[in-house]
Design an enzyme around this catalytic site. Structure first.
Site, PDB file in Angstrom:
ATOM      1  N   HIS A   5     102.799 -55.017 -45.076  1.00 21.19           N
ATOM      2  CA  HIS A   5     101.841 -55.223 -43.986  1.00 21.19           C
ATOM      3  C   HIS A   5     100.634 -54.303 -44.133  1.00 21.19           C
ATOM      4  CE1 HIS A   5     104.388 -51.912 -42.317  1.00 21.19           C
ATOM      5  NE2 HIS A   5     103.214 -51.457 -41.895  1.00 21.19           N
ATOM      6  N   GLU A 117      87.396 -61.715 -42.592  1.00 26.31           N
ATOM      7  CA  GLU A 117      86.774 -62.755 -43.420  1.00 26.31           C
ATOM      8  C   GLU A 117      87.574 -64.035 -43.278  1.00 26.31           C
ATOM      9  OE1 GLU A 117      85.312 -63.380 -48.028  1.00 26.31           O
ATOM     10  OE2 GLU A 117      86.928 -61.964 -47.616  1.00 26.31           O
TER      11      GLU A 117
END
Length: 139
Positions: A5, A117
């Site tokens: 993660h 993004e």
């Protein structure tokens, strides 16, 4: 080795969950409240990549200045329809800092200024109003 993660610190857990879950479509995988440490961890993942998680770390009553988060870089997610995703986020009140003028890439920032993004799966033809929108701020 297995990627687990990415952790980001957040100031308002509810505002962050709204952005990442309602806005981007991530799902809450698990949550841990630690009263002794005075923090909450919330692990999120995109439906198509449940093993690659984003960990939201909320430190209770923290006044620490996390800055503009520019030193972090960005998170990136592939989306099925970049125009629909950007329109949805914009309707929720988020600024599309770098519109998807090219039908492929856009940037938006979370409530904690984390740059995200968005990348179209493939390319879509340029489409208004996105094609002529200017960049806004930084991402």
């Amino acid at each position: 080795m297995k990627y687990l993660h990415t952790m980001i610190r957040v100031r308002d857990i509810d505002a962050s969950l709204r952005f990442f879950c309602e806005g981007l479509g991530l799902k809450e995988m698990r949550r841990m409240e630690n009263a002794a440490g005075k923090f909450t961890l919330v692990f999120l993942a995109a439906p198509d990549s449940p093993d690659a998680e984003v960990e939201l770390t909320y430190n209770w009553a923290s006044t620490e200045d996390y800055g503009s988060a520019r030193n972090f870089g960005h998170l990136a997610f592939r989306v099925d329809d970049i125009y629909q995703t950007c329109a949805h986020l914009q309707a929720m009140g988020y600024t599309i800092n770098r519109p998807p003028r090219d039908g492929h890439m856009a940037f938006v920032r979370s409530p904690d200024l984390i740059s995200v993004e968005l990348l179209q799966d493939g390319h879509l033809p340029p489409q208004e109003p996105w094609a002529s929108m200017p960049n806004i701020g930084v991402w």
